[in-house]
Design a protein around this motif. Structure first.
Motif, PDB file in Angstrom:
ATOM      1  N   MET A  23       0.851  -1.182   0.000  1.00  0.00           N
ATOM      2  CA  MET A  23       0.000   0.000   0.000  1.00  0.00           C
ATOM      3  C   MET A  23       0.885   1.230   0.000  1.00  0.00           C
ATOM      4  SD  MET A  23      -2.817   1.345   2.747  1.00  0.00           S
ATOM      5  CE  MET A  23      -4.213   0.473   2.124  1.00  0.00           C
ATOM      6  N   PHE A  24       0.443   2.257  -0.744  1.00  0.00           N
ATOM      7  CA  PHE A  24       1.148   3.528  -0.819  1.00  0.00           C
ATOM      8  C   PHE A  24       0.344   4.587  -0.076  1.00  0.00           C
ATOM      9  CE2 PHE A  24       1.996   1.238  -4.771  1.00  0.00           C
ATOM     10  CZ  PHE A  24       3.383   1.190  -4.746  1.00  0.00           C
ATOM     11  N   ASN A  25       1.019   5.585   0.448  1.00  0.00           N
ATOM     12  CA  ASN A  25       0.341   6.691   1.130  1.00  0.00           C
ATOM     13  C   ASN A  25       0.906   8.002   0.590  1.00  0.00           C
ATOM     14  OD1 ASN A  25      -1.326   7.997   3.002  1.00  0.00           O
ATOM     15  ND2 ASN A  25       0.367   8.197   4.429  1.00  0.00           N
ATOM     16  N   TYR A  26       0.046   8.838  -0.029  1.00  0.00           N
ATOM     17  CA  TYR A  26       0.460  10.122  -0.570  1.00  0.00           C
ATOM     18  C   TYR A  26      -0.534  11.193  -0.140  1.00  0.00           C
ATOM     19  CZ  TYR A  26       3.352   7.192  -3.504  1.00  0.00           C
ATOM     20  OH  TYR A  26       4.245   6.263  -3.933  1.00  0.00           O
ATOM     21  N   THR A  27      -0.096  12.432  -0.168  1.00  0.00           N
ATOM     22  CA  THR A  27      -0.934  13.560   0.207  1.00  0.00           C
ATOM     23  C   THR A  27      -1.053  14.505  -0.987  1.00  0.00           C
ATOM     24  OG1 THR A  27      -0.130  13.412   2.476  1.00  0.00           O
ATOM     25  CG2 THR A  27      -1.186  15.466   1.841  1.00  0.00           C
ATOM     26  N   SER A  28      -2.266  14.999  -1.234  1.00  0.00           N
ATOM     27  CA  SER A  28      -2.507  15.955  -2.316  1.00  0.00           C
ATOM     28  C   SER A  28      -3.355  17.099  -1.785  1.00  0.00           C
ATOM     29  CB  SER A  28      -3.263  15.296  -3.475  1.00  0.00           C
ATOM     30  OG  SER A  28      -2.489  14.301  -4.085  1.00  0.00           O
ATOM     31  N   LYS A  29      -3.181  18.283  -2.377  1.00  0.00           N
ATOM     32  CA  LYS A  29      -3.988  19.436  -2.022  1.00  0.00           C
ATOM     33  C   LYS A  29      -5.091  19.614  -3.060  1.00  0.00           C
ATOM     34  CE  LYS A  29      -3.754  24.317  -0.879  1.00  0.00           C
ATOM     35  NZ  LYS A  29      -2.891  25.480  -0.727  1.00  0.00           N
ATOM     36  N   ILE A  30      -6.303  19.882  -2.605  1.00  0.00           N
ATOM     37  CA  ILE A  30      -7.444  20.073  -3.485  1.00  0.00           C
ATOM     38  C   ILE A  30      -7.648  21.573  -3.705  1.00  0.00           C
ATOM     39  CG2 ILE A  30      -9.935  19.746  -3.723  1.00  0.00           C
ATOM     40  CD1 ILE A  30      -9.609  17.209  -2.009  1.00  0.00           C
ATOM     41  N   ASN A  31      -7.879  21.954  -4.956  1.00  0.00           N
ATOM     42  CA  ASN A  31      -8.102  23.349  -5.333  1.00  0.00           C
ATOM     43  C   ASN A  31      -9.366  23.454  -6.181  1.00  0.00           C
ATOM     44  OD1 ASN A  31      -5.609  24.694  -4.348  1.00  0.00           O
ATOM     45  ND2 ASN A  31      -4.649  23.207  -5.701  1.00  0.00           N
ATOM     46  N   TYR A  32      -9.848  24.681  -6.352  1.00  0.00           N
ATOM     47  CA  TYR A  32     -10.977  24.904  -7.253  1.00  0.00           C
ATOM     48  C   TYR A  32     -10.526  24.746  -8.700  1.00  0.00           C
ATOM     49  CZ  TYR A  32     -14.153  26.648  -3.683  1.00  0.00           C
ATOM     50  OH  TYR A  32     -14.983  26.744  -2.608  1.00  0.00           O
ATOM     51  N   SER A  53     -16.518  23.375  -8.758  1.00  0.00           N
ATOM     52  CA  SER A  53     -15.924  22.076  -9.049  1.00  0.00           C
ATOM     53  C   SER A  53     -14.482  22.090  -8.537  1.00  0.00           C
ATOM     54  CB  SER A  53     -15.964  21.762 -10.540  1.00  0.00           C
ATOM     55  OG  SER A  53     -15.225  22.717 -11.276  1.00  0.00           O
ATOM     56  N   LEU A  54     -13.979  20.924  -8.190  1.00  0.00           N
ATOM     57  CA  LEU A  54     -12.651  20.811  -7.591  1.00  0.00           C
ATOM     58  C   LEU A  54     -11.725  19.991  -8.468  1.00  0.00           C
ATOM     59  CD1 LEU A  54     -13.732  20.035  -3.919  1.00  0.00           C
ATOM     60  CD2 LEU A  54     -13.108  22.251  -4.882  1.00  0.00           C
ATOM     61  N   LYS A  55     -10.429  20.163  -8.258  1.00  0.00           N
ATOM     62  CA  LYS A  55      -9.424  19.358  -8.942  1.00  0.00           C
ATOM     63  C   LYS A  55      -8.340  18.995  -7.947  1.00  0.00           C
ATOM     64  CE  LYS A  55      -6.658  23.254 -10.550  1.00  0.00           C
ATOM     65  NZ  LYS A  55      -6.056  23.915 -11.692  1.00  0.00           N
ATOM     66  N   VAL A  56      -7.658  17.915  -8.240  1.00  0.00           N
ATOM     67  CA  VAL A  56      -6.539  17.480  -7.412  1.00  0.00           C
ATOM     68  C   VAL A  56      -5.451  16.949  -8.343  1.00  0.00           C
ATOM     69  CG1 VAL A  56      -7.456  15.145  -7.040  1.00  0.00           C
ATOM     70  CG2 VAL A  56      -5.867  16.116  -5.390  1.00  0.00           C
ATOM     71  N   GLY A  57      -4.222  17.239  -8.013  1.00  0.00           N
ATOM     72  CA  GLY A  57      -3.105  16.720  -8.792  1.00  0.00           C
ATOM     73  C   GLY A  57      -2.740  15.318  -8.341  1.00  0.00           C
ATOM     74  N   LEU A  58      -2.363  14.483  -9.298  1.00  0.00           N
ATOM     75  CA  LEU A  58      -1.894  13.138  -8.958  1.00  0.00           C
ATOM     76  C   LEU A  58      -0.414  13.209  -8.606  1.00  0.00           C
ATOM     77  CD1 LEU A  58      -3.463  11.014 -11.842  1.00  0.00           C
ATOM     78  CD2 LEU A  58      -4.221  11.136  -9.472  1.00  0.00           C
ATOM     79  N   PRO A  59      -0.016  12.673  -7.463  1.00  0.00           N
ATOM     80  CA  PRO A  59       1.413  12.631  -7.144  1.00  0.00           C
ATOM     81  C   PRO A  59       2.177  11.868  -8.231  1.00  0.00           C
ATOM     82  CG  PRO A  59       0.110  12.106  -5.205  1.00  0.00           C
ATOM     83  CD  PRO A  59      -0.833  12.124  -6.369  1.00  0.00           C
ATOM     84  N   LYS A  60       3.414  12.287  -8.492  1.00  0.00           N
ATOM     85  CA  LYS A  60       4.192  11.696  -9.586  1.00  0.00           C
ATOM     86  C   LYS A  60       4.352  10.183  -9.437  1.00  0.00           C
ATOM     87  CE  LYS A  60       8.599  12.851  -7.452  1.00  0.00           C
ATOM     88  NZ  LYS A  60       9.844  13.592  -7.567  1.00  0.00           N
ATOM     89  N   GLU A  61       4.370   9.693  -8.215  1.00  0.00           N
ATOM     90  CA  GLU A  61       4.493   8.242  -8.013  1.00  0.00           C
ATOM     91  C   GLU A  61       3.244   7.511  -8.518  1.00  0.00           C
ATOM     92  OE1 GLU A  61       6.934  10.430  -4.942  1.00  0.00           O
ATOM     93  OE2 GLU A  61       4.857  10.566  -5.624  1.00  0.00           O
ATOM     94  N   ILE A  62       2.070   8.116  -8.333  1.00  0.00           N
ATOM     95  CA  ILE A  62       0.833   7.501  -8.812  1.00  0.00           C
ATOM     96  C   ILE A  62       0.745   7.627 -10.332  1.00  0.00           C
ATOM     97  CG2 ILE A  62      -1.695   7.648  -8.752  1.00  0.00           C
ATOM     98  CD1 ILE A  62      -1.442   8.410  -5.795  1.00  0.00           C
ATOM     99  N   VAL A  63       1.198   8.749 -10.887  1.00  0.00           N
ATOM    100  CA  VAL A  63       1.247   8.907 -12.345  1.00  0.00           C
ATOM    101  C   VAL A  63       2.069   7.775 -12.950  1.00  0.00           C
ATOM    102  CG1 VAL A  63       2.172  10.360 -14.206  1.00  0.00           C
ATOM    103  CG2 VAL A  63       0.895  11.398 -12.321  1.00  0.00           C
ATOM    104  N   LYS A  64       3.184   7.469 -12.320  1.00  0.00           N
ATOM    105  CA  LYS A  64       4.065   6.414 -12.827  1.00  0.00           C
ATOM    106  C   LYS A  64       3.399   5.038 -12.722  1.00  0.00           C
ATOM    107  CE  LYS A  64       8.831   4.832 -12.501  1.00  0.00           C
ATOM    108  NZ  LYS A  64      10.114   5.002 -11.827  1.00  0.00           N
TER     109      LYS A  64
END
Length: 57
Positions: free
Chosen positions: A1-10, A17-28
């Motif tokens: 299991m992986f644990n990452y943190t992301s910040k949510i923005n408008y 509506s909201l958006k969140v960036g995918l951490p680079k490790e999850i992108v990979k």
């Protein structure tokens, strides 16, 4: 299991509506690029939320 943190923005403050960036490790792990389509499955059972994300081919 992986644990990452992301910040949510408008994504759009007018529609809230909201958006969140995918951490680079999850992108990979997902092997995603801009323009790819994601499928999201969300299950809420007994107060526990499970999210399954996969890239559509």
């Amino acid at each position: 299991m992986f644990n990452y943190t992301s910040k949510i923005n408008y994504a759009n403050p007018q529609t809230k509506s909201l958006k969140v960036g995918l951490p680079k490790e999850i992108v990979k792990v997902l092997d995603v690029q801009p323009g790819d389509i994601m499928d999201w499955q969300v299950d809420v059972t007994d107060g526990k939320i499970t999210v399954i994300a996969k890239k559509l081919e």
